[in-house]
Design a protein around this motif. Structure first.
Motif, mmCIF file in Angstrom:
data_model
loop_
_atom_site.group_PDB
_atom_site.id
_atom_site.type_symbol
_atom_site.label_atom_id
_atom_site.label_comp_id
_atom_site.label_asym_id
_atom_site.label_seq_id
_atom_site.Cartn_x
_atom_site.Cartn_y
_atom_site.Cartn_z
ATOM 1 N N THR A 21 -35.982 75.591 43.888
ATOM 2 C CA THR A 21 -36.317 74.161 43.908
ATOM 3 C C THR A 21 -37.412 73.881 44.936
ATOM 4 O OG1 THR A 21 -34.095 73.584 43.187
ATOM 5 C CG2 THR A 21 -35.399 71.828 44.195
ATOM 6 N N LEU A 22 -37.321 74.506 46.091
ATOM 7 C CA LEU A 22 -38.369 74.327 47.103
ATOM 8 C C LEU A 22 -39.694 74.938 46.655
ATOM 9 C CD1 LEU A 22 -36.414 75.034 50.405
ATOM 10 C CD2 LEU A 22 -37.355 72.845 49.649
ATOM 11 N N ALA A 23 -39.620 75.990 45.856
ATOM 12 C CA ALA A 23 -40.828 76.698 45.439
ATOM 13 C C ALA A 23 -41.536 76.044 44.261
ATOM 14 C CB ALA A 23 -40.472 78.140 45.065
ATOM 15 N N ALA A 24 -40.841 75.178 43.542
ATOM 16 C CA ALA A 24 -41.378 74.631 42.297
ATOM 17 C C ALA A 24 -41.636 73.139 42.403
ATOM 18 C CB ALA A 24 -40.405 74.916 41.154
ATOM 19 N N PRO A 25 -42.876 72.749 42.676
ATOM 20 C CA PRO A 25 -43.172 71.320 42.785
ATOM 21 C C PRO A 25 -42.737 70.507 41.567
ATOM 22 C CG PRO A 25 -45.008 72.597 43.601
ATOM 23 C CD PRO A 25 -44.028 73.577 42.979
ATOM 24 N N GLY A 26 -42.700 71.097 40.404
ATOM 25 C CA GLY A 26 -42.256 70.381 39.206
ATOM 26 C C GLY A 26 -40.808 69.952 39.274
ATOM 27 N N PRO A 83 -40.972 61.653 60.263
ATOM 28 C CA PRO A 83 -40.441 60.549 61.064
ATOM 29 C C PRO A 83 -38.914 60.609 61.078
ATOM 30 C CG PRO A 83 -41.083 59.757 58.902
ATOM 31 C CD PRO A 83 -41.502 61.207 58.968
ATOM 32 N N PRO A 84 -38.287 59.895 62.004
ATOM 33 C CA PRO A 84 -36.817 59.800 61.954
ATOM 34 C C PRO A 84 -36.399 59.197 60.602
ATOM 35 C CG PRO A 84 -37.678 58.828 63.970
ATOM 36 C CD PRO A 84 -38.857 59.138 63.100
ATOM 37 N N ASP A 85 -35.257 59.599 60.107
ATOM 38 C CA ASP A 85 -34.762 59.110 58.813
ATOM 39 C C ASP A 85 -35.794 59.299 57.699
ATOM 40 O OD1 ASP A 85 -32.326 58.307 59.961
ATOM 41 O OD2 ASP A 85 -33.237 56.418 60.618
ATOM 42 N N ALA A 86 -36.345 60.492 57.635
ATOM 43 C CA ALA A 86 -37.374 60.793 56.636
ATOM 44 C C ALA A 86 -36.834 60.659 55.216
ATOM 45 C CB ALA A 86 -37.895 62.205 56.853
ATOM 46 N N THR A 87 -37.669 60.176 54.338
ATOM 47 C CA THR A 87 -37.338 60.069 52.918
ATOM 48 C C THR A 87 -37.844 61.326 52.201
ATOM 49 O OG1 THR A 87 -39.445 59.062 52.324
ATOM 50 C CG2 THR A 87 -37.671 57.567 53.053
ATOM 51 N N PRO A 88 -37.399 61.553 50.971
ATOM 52 C CA PRO A 88 -37.957 62.673 50.209
ATOM 53 C C PRO A 88 -39.478 62.590 50.093
ATOM 54 C CG PRO A 88 -35.943 61.945 49.165
ATOM 55 C CD PRO A 88 -36.249 60.959 50.265
ATOM 56 N N ALA A 89 -40.007 61.398 49.935
ATOM 57 C CA ALA A 89 -41.467 61.233 49.846
ATOM 58 C C ALA A 89 -42.152 61.677 51.133
ATOM 59 C CB ALA A 89 -41.817 59.782 49.527
ATOM 60 N N ASP A 90 -41.521 61.434 52.275
ATOM 61 C CA ASP A 90 -42.088 61.891 53.552
ATOM 62 C C ASP A 90 -42.212 63.416 53.570
ATOM 63 O OD1 ASP A 90 -42.281 59.310 54.688
ATOM 64 O OD2 ASP A 90 -40.195 59.418 55.417
ATOM 65 N N HIS A 91 -41.199 64.090 53.041
ATOM 66 C CA HIS A 91 -41.248 65.560 52.977
ATOM 67 C C HIS A 91 -42.417 66.014 52.108
ATOM 68 C CE1 HIS A 91 -37.103 65.080 54.358
ATOM 69 N NE2 HIS A 91 -37.144 66.339 54.725
ATOM 70 N N LEU A 92 -42.494 65.430 50.923
ATOM 71 C CA LEU A 92 -43.474 65.876 49.941
ATOM 72 C C LEU A 92 -44.911 65.563 50.338
ATOM 73 C CD1 LEU A 92 -41.551 64.851 46.703
ATOM 74 C CD2 LEU A 92 -41.694 67.115 47.755
ATOM 75 N N ALA A 99 -46.841 74.733 53.029
ATOM 76 C CA ALA A 99 -46.358 75.989 53.613
ATOM 77 C C ALA A 99 -44.909 76.263 53.218
ATOM 78 C CB ALA A 99 -46.493 75.962 55.135
ATOM 79 N N VAL A 100 -44.117 75.204 53.083
ATOM 80 C CA VAL A 100 -42.725 75.364 52.648
ATOM 81 C C VAL A 100 -42.689 75.890 51.220
ATOM 82 C CG1 VAL A 100 -40.586 74.133 52.099
ATOM 83 C CG2 VAL A 100 -41.802 73.621 54.228
ATOM 84 N N ALA A 105 -41.756 80.224 47.539
ATOM 85 C CA ALA A 105 -42.166 80.962 46.337
ATOM 86 C C ALA A 105 -42.123 82.465 46.574
ATOM 87 C CB ALA A 105 -43.565 80.526 45.900
ATOM 88 N N ARG A 106 -42.564 82.902 47.750
ATOM 89 C CA ARG A 106 -42.483 84.336 48.082
ATOM 90 C C ARG A 106 -41.035 84.807 48.070
ATOM 91 N NH1 ARG A 106 -45.517 83.255 52.830
ATOM 92 N NH2 ARG A 106 -47.613 82.905 52.139
#
Length: 121
Positions: A21-26, A83-92, A99-100, A105-106
């Motif tokens: 899931t982390l490796a696949a942006p889709g 930021p504190p209380d990051a949303t999924p959008a903040d991660h993406l 890099a994640v 993917a590796r």
């Protein structure tokens, strides 16, 4: 390759799913929940900060452990950009997110290849 075989196959499945899931942006859509993936990688199925004790439990090889540690490092770097209380959008949208996904993917490639190789024997 020394295959220690997972003694916890259900947790191995969770680990592989999280990494894929982390490796696949889709797969990172509106339902994307990075917190659940991080929980899998750091507490439930492995410890990406210290993966060696998981060899033979959810990790098959030293290479998997090393790549898991690399993913842990990438995730900690990501956390430093959020930021504190990051949303999924903040991660993406974080500059550390690519890099994640690259590191995941590796690891995903090795996890799946090792599982395929183990089943073929």
């Amino acid at each position: 390759m020394t295959d220690r075989g997972p003694t916890l196959p259900a947790l191995r499945h969770q680990l592989v799913t999280a990494v894929l899931t982390l490796a696949a942006p889709g797969l990172q859509d509106d339902a994307f929940d990075p917190a659940a993936l991080f929980s899998t990688l750091f507490t439930e199925a492995c410890d990406a900060d210290a993966p060696l004790p998981w060899l033979g439990h959810t990790l098959r090889t030293g290479e998997e452990a090393a790549l898991t540690a690399d993913l842990g490092t990438a995730l900690h770097t990501l956390a430093g950009t959020l930021p504190p209380d990051a949303t999924p959008a903040d991660h993406l949208t974080s500059p550390a997110w690519p890099a994640v996904t690259t590191t995941a993917a590796r690891l995903a490639r090795v996890l799946v290849a090792n599982d395929h190789h183990a089943r073929a024997r």
